[in-house]
Scaffold this motif. Structure first.
Motif, PDB file in Angstrom:
ATOM      1  N   ARG A  21       0.820  -1.211   0.000  1.00 38.05           N
ATOM      2  CA  ARG A  21       0.000   0.000   0.000  1.00 38.05           C
ATOM      3  C   ARG A  21       0.857   1.266   0.000  1.00 38.05           C
ATOM      4  O   ARG A  21       0.369   2.345  -0.334  1.00 38.05           O
ATOM      5  N   VAL A  22       2.122   1.128   0.386  1.00 40.75           N
ATOM      6  CA  VAL A  22       2.977   2.319   0.422  1.00 40.75           C
ATOM      7  C   VAL A  22       3.380   2.766  -0.977  1.00 40.75           C
ATOM      8  O   VAL A  22       3.869   3.897  -1.139  1.00 40.75           O
ATOM      9  N   ILE A  23       3.200   1.926  -1.985  1.00 38.86           N
ATOM     10  CA  ILE A  23       3.596   2.302  -3.340  1.00 38.86           C
ATOM     11  C   ILE A  23       2.877   3.570  -3.783  1.00 38.86           C
ATOM     12  O   ILE A  23       3.483   4.495  -4.349  1.00 38.86           O
ATOM     13  N   VAL A  24       1.585   3.663  -3.507  1.00 33.63           N
ATOM     14  CA  VAL A  24       0.835   4.859  -3.905  1.00 33.63           C
ATOM     15  C   VAL A  24       1.334   6.080  -3.134  1.00 33.63           C
ATOM     16  O   VAL A  24       1.299   7.211  -3.647  1.00 33.63           O
ATOM     17  N   ARG A  25       1.838   5.879  -1.925  1.00 37.29           N
ATOM     18  CA  ARG A  25       2.381   6.998  -1.155  1.00 37.29           C
ATOM     19  C   ARG A  25       3.699   7.489  -1.760  1.00 37.29           C
ATOM     20  O   ARG A  25       3.961   8.695  -1.796  1.00 37.29           O
ATOM     21  N   ILE A  26       4.512   6.546  -2.215  1.00 37.83           N
ATOM     22  CA  ILE A  26       5.748   6.940  -2.888  1.00 37.83           C
ATOM     23  C   ILE A  26       5.419   7.713  -4.166  1.00 37.83           C
ATOM     24  O   ILE A  26       6.025   8.755  -4.457  1.00 37.83           O
ATOM     25  N   ASP A  71       5.295   6.674   5.557  1.00 36.48           N
ATOM     26  CA  ASP A  71       5.036   8.117   5.573  1.00 36.48           C
ATOM     27  C   ASP A  71       5.740   8.799   4.398  1.00 36.48           C
ATOM     28  O   ASP A  71       6.054   9.979   4.453  1.00 36.48           O
ATOM     29  N   ALA A  72       5.983   8.027   3.323  1.00 29.98           N
ATOM     30  CA  ALA A  72       6.790   8.535   2.218  1.00 29.98           C
ATOM     31  C   ALA A  72       6.169   9.748   1.544  1.00 29.98           C
ATOM     32  O   ALA A  72       6.889  10.658   1.117  1.00 29.98           O
ATOM     33  N   ASP A  73       4.846   9.780   1.436  1.00 27.09           N
ATOM     34  CA  ASP A  73       4.207  10.895   0.727  1.00 27.09           C
ATOM     35  C   ASP A  73       4.437  12.218   1.460  1.00 27.09           C
ATOM     36  O   ASP A  73       4.941  13.192   0.896  1.00 27.09           O
ATOM     37  N   ARG A  74       4.069  12.261   2.737  1.00 28.80           N
ATOM     38  CA  ARG A  74       4.237  13.497   3.509  1.00 28.80           C
ATOM     39  C   ARG A  74       5.713  13.881   3.612  1.00 28.80           C
ATOM     40  O   ARG A  74       6.080  15.053   3.458  1.00 28.80           O
TER      41      ARG A  74
END
Length: 343
Positions: A21-26, A71-74
């Motif tokens: 799910r973190v892929i979309v955050r990246i 928390d990659a996006d923020r």
């Protein structure tokens, strides 16, 4: 690549599904901001963001790749906001943190099989490193940029980039007052160049760069300046990997059994898993004669870093080959089949 390997794979279990799910955050962190353009949102101070970048690197080293980019996006957006609006030393400090945060995103995206996203992250890391005017950080960023390009069809270009980077990093190998980061980056670039040469079956070039890295490692000792655990121990791990790429798997694995590598200097589940995976690949080259050892090391690698190993196309291929060759059911192999989602 996706046609050849089937990547990115459907998740084999809930942990991998949660991690992916973190892929979309990246993607959001790299696309919703840039080094010269960021949303009009006040970012947190750099002294609050810095420990988050360091914590993400530690989680990745522990094999918790999903958590490492949670928390990659923020993080990426706020750091790039500092770069876009900052000046002088503040801007350079923010660009330094962007380099490390984007490198982390590169590793996570590569782990989950999103290779074009990984290249995007590696390119952002390199662009940020340029802004720092720190030659050591620029060299480190190339350690990600070159393999990202190679994985997406640019092997020739990746080799040229590494050759230039190694030449430019040579002056950094001088060690003064115990500062070794420059020498570490020179060694890392040589290891990557050796690996690319081995994949091209160029043994002479591979061994030349491997020895260059080994010579530097003797002088640096065990270090971790960029979170890569550069030193004599890690060079030994790369030596195993490069030997496997050159098709010398069984000989390399047997040498390891006679002279085991002491991994205590690394204290890294990620690097330990990488070694066991390379040993599994090594024994797999024995065409069925050492399948028990292949299963043992693949099992150890998977238990150390399941999110990494279960997403690797070579690991999938090894398990499929083991199942095809097996003359009788074995619970160890059945366990691997189930963990990899190979019904």
């Amino acid at each position: 690549m996706a046609d050849l390997t089937g990547q990115p794979y459907l998740p084999a279990d809930r942990d991998i599904a949660d991690g992916k799910r973190v892929i979309v955050r990246i993607e959001r962190g790299l696309n919703d901001a840039a080094l010269d353009d960021a949303p009009d949102v006040p970012p947190r101070p750099l002294d609050e963001l810095e420990p988050l970048v360091a914590g993400a690197a530690r989680l990745r080293d522990e094999g918790l790749y999903g958590a490492a980019a949670n928390d990659a996006d923020r993080l990426l957006v706020e750091l790039q906001a500092h770069v876009a609006t900052g000046r002088g030393d503040h801007r350079r400090a923010a660009a330094d943190l962007v380099t490390h945060a984007a490198y982390n995103a590169f590793v996570v995206a590569t782990t989950y099989g999103y290779l074009h996203l990984a290249q995007h992250a590696a390119q952002r890391a390199w662009e940020a490193a340029i802004l720092t005017e720190d030659p050591e950080l620029v060299a480190f960023a190339m350690f990600a940029r070159a393999p990202a390009i190679a994985r997406n069809g640019g092997r020739g270009r990746a080799k040229r980039l590494l050759d230039r980077a190694i030449s430019e990093a040579r002056p950094l190998t001088a060690i003064r007052d115990g500062a070794t980061r420059g020498a570490e980056t020179f060694g890392l670039l040589n290891l990557m160049r050796a690996h690319l040469a081995a994949r091209a079956e160029d043994a002479d070039t591979a061994h030349a760069h491997l020895e260059a890295a080994s010579d530097v490692a003797v002088r640096t000792g065990e270090r971790n300046g960029f979170g890569q655990h550069f030193g004599p121990t890690n060079v030994q791990l790369w030596r195993v990997s490069i030997g496997v790429e050159l098709g010398q798997g069984p000989d390399i694995a047997e040498r390891f059994e006679r002279e085991p590598i002491d991994l205590s200097a690394l204290d890294s589940r990620d690097r330990t898993a990488a070694l066991h995976f390379d040993l599994a690949r090594a024994y797999a080259q024995a065409d069925g004669a050492r399948d028990a050892e292949t299963v043992r090391h693949l099992d150890l690698a998977d238990r150390m870093a399941p999110q990494r190993i279960r997403q690797d196309p070579i690991a999938h291929d090894i398990v499929t080959s083991l199942l095809r060759r097996a003359r009788r059911r074995a619970w160890e192999l059945d366990s691997l089949r189930n963990r990899f989602g190979l019904a």
